[in-house]
Design a protein around this motif. Structure first.
Motif, PDB file in Angstrom:
ATOM      1  N   LEU A 191      29.482 -26.839  18.119  1.00 19.78           N
ATOM      2  CA  LEU A 191      30.260 -28.025  17.771  1.00 19.78           C
ATOM      3  C   LEU A 191      30.240 -29.013  18.931  1.00 19.78           C
ATOM      4  N   TYR A 216      33.944 -29.558   6.742  1.00 21.44           N
ATOM      5  CA  TYR A 216      34.441 -30.927   6.970  1.00 21.44           C
ATOM      6  C   TYR A 216      33.337 -31.807   7.545  1.00 21.44           C
ATOM      7  N   ASN A 217      32.613 -31.264   8.531  1.00 26.82           N
ATOM      8  CA  ASN A 217      31.577 -32.050   9.190  1.00 26.82           C
ATOM      9  C   ASN A 217      30.329 -32.237   8.337  1.00 26.82           C
ATOM     10  N   GLN A 218      30.267 -31.536   7.209  1.00 23.41           N
ATOM     11  CA  GLN A 218      29.181 -31.764   6.255  1.00 23.41           C
ATOM     12  C   GLN A 218      29.470 -32.977   5.369  1.00 23.41           C
ATOM     13  N   GLU A 220      38.240 -25.111  18.756  1.00 22.09           N
ATOM     14  CA  GLU A 220      37.126 -26.050  18.815  1.00 22.09           C
ATOM     15  C   GLU A 220      36.452 -26.020  20.182  1.00 22.09           C
ATOM     16  N   ASP A 258      32.372 -34.191  17.383  1.00 20.53           N
ATOM     17  CA  ASP A 258      32.566 -33.668  16.024  1.00 20.53           C
ATOM     18  C   ASP A 258      33.839 -32.840  15.888  1.00 20.53           C
ATOM     19  N   TRP A 259      34.659 -32.812  16.940  1.00 18.92           N
ATOM     20  CA  TRP A 259      35.947 -32.133  16.811  1.00 18.92           C
ATOM     21  C   TRP A 259      36.719 -32.787  15.660  1.00 18.92           C
ATOM     22  N   VAL A 260      37.395 -31.969  14.874  1.00 18.60           N
ATOM     23  CA  VAL A 260      38.120 -32.465  13.707  1.00 18.60           C
ATOM     24  C   VAL A 260      39.582 -32.696  14.060  1.00 18.60           C
ATOM     25  N   VAL A 268      35.936 -26.249   9.565  1.00 15.27           N
ATOM     26  CA  VAL A 268      35.382 -27.282  10.449  1.00 15.27           C
ATOM     27  C   VAL A 268      33.950 -27.606  10.037  1.00 15.27           C
ATOM     28  N   TYR A 269      33.150 -26.561   9.787  1.00 16.71           N
ATOM     29  CA  TYR A 269      31.759 -26.767   9.401  1.00 16.71           C
ATOM     30  C   TYR A 269      31.659 -27.576   8.107  1.00 16.71           C
TER      31      TYR A 269
END
Length: 330
Positions: A309, A95-97, A300, A313-315, A92-93
């Protein structure tokens, strides 16, 4: 002519058998697997190694202990490791980068937190006991620390308000810090928790995982580039994991302990049996490698509750998880 024909057939058969042997040898693939820690919590994986499930799939797995999900992810992103075993929060981290070749989860191993709260006194435990105390919780943003905080809140103890959660201690140093006199409580995985208790340096009070409910706590992931180039390897790897999961479901704690004993040479089989039973009792292991959407959403939620999170920003599940290999298990 008949003799010549028979001779040619014999030569052809022999050549065919030799070719098959070479093909089987060539198909054996070495996989660099980096695990977040070395724990009985991952018994299905170790059983699959010991019982030859990976070898049956033509895989030679080289296992490395990363010592933290962040380090496992770094190894996967840098290409030092092919597959990582850690909390999906690491994916998750990344992806959000905004990374293009972010790793995706392809198989889930465990379905709840595998750590246990260890204190210093053998007394009946109540979560209110944590108020005014310090708990060594692991790296901020890691699953052990976030799940601990989630459970504390669920039980009326507000982290960093009612109690101090120490996030300064590295994951693989937590037991040493606690036995060295730091903190009033610590969360530890097995067999470390039982070993600390056996040494008279702490008491296991409760299971964090039993309190938290089901969460996709530990999963296998790889870069999309690796998965696209090696779909057969990922499928064979997932097949072996699934066999290990089925095996631990169908066998006793004592049988599990015998199967994984080589992985823990400094821990007696009796202790391993006790620990395996403890994980069975809390239903720690996934029955299959499939990850459910609802499970990721709970993960999440735990991350959001921990302040790691934001809701926006939830994937999306399909962006982070590829269940095709788990669903195609043979």
């Amino acid at each position: 002519m008949k003799k010549l024909f028979a001779l040619l057939c014999a030569v052809a058969i022999t050549a065919s058998l030799c070719a098959c042997g070479k093909t089987e040898t060539q198909e054996t693939v070495t996989v660099q697997l980096n695990e977040v820690t070395h724990s009985v919590f991952y018994a299905p994986q170790y059983a699959a190694l010991k019982l030859g499930f990976f070898a049956d799939e033509g895989l030679d797995v080289e296992l490395t202990n990363g010592g933290g999900a962040d380090k496992v992810m770094t190894a996967v992103l840098s290409g030092q490791s092919d597959i990582g075993l850690a909390g999906p929060e690491a994916c998750v981290y990344v992806y959000n980068q905004g990374k293009t070749d972010y790793p995706k989860v392809f198989a889930q191993l465990t379905k709840r937190d595998g750590s246990f709260l260890v204190g210093r006194e053998n007394v009946p435990f109540n979560w209110a006991d944590l108020k005014g105390k310090t708990i060594i919780g692991g790296r901020a943003g890691g699953m052990p620390e976030m799940t601990l905080e989630y459970v504390m809140r669920q039980n009326g103890v507000i982290p960093h308000v009612d109690a101090v959660v120490d996030t300064s201690v590295q994951f693989n140093m937590m037991a040493g810090a606690f036995t060295g006199g730091n903190g009033d409580y610590v969360t530890l995985f097995e067999p470390t928790a039982t070993e600390v208790e056996a040494a008279g340096k702490g008491v296991i009070l409760t299971s964090i995982g039993q309190e938290s409910g089901e969460i996709p706590y530990t999963a296998y992931f790889a870069s999309q580039g690796y998965m696209e180039k090696n779909p057969d390897v990922i499928q064979r790897f997932t097949n072996a994991v699934a066999k290990g999961q089925t095996w631990v479901q169908e066998h006793s704690a004592a049988e599990i302990a015998e199967a994984i004993a080589d992985q823990f040479p400094d821990t007696g089989v009796e202790v391993l049996t006790k620990v395996a039973q403890r994980y069975k009792d809390i239903d720690a292991w996934n029955a299959t490698p499939v990850m459910e959407k609802s499970a990721l959403e709970r993960l999440e939620l735990v991350m959001e509750t921990a302040g790691e999170l934001a809701r926006e920003d939830w994937v999306n599940f399909d962006e982070l998880v590829d269940n095709s290999f788990a669903l195609a298990v043979k």
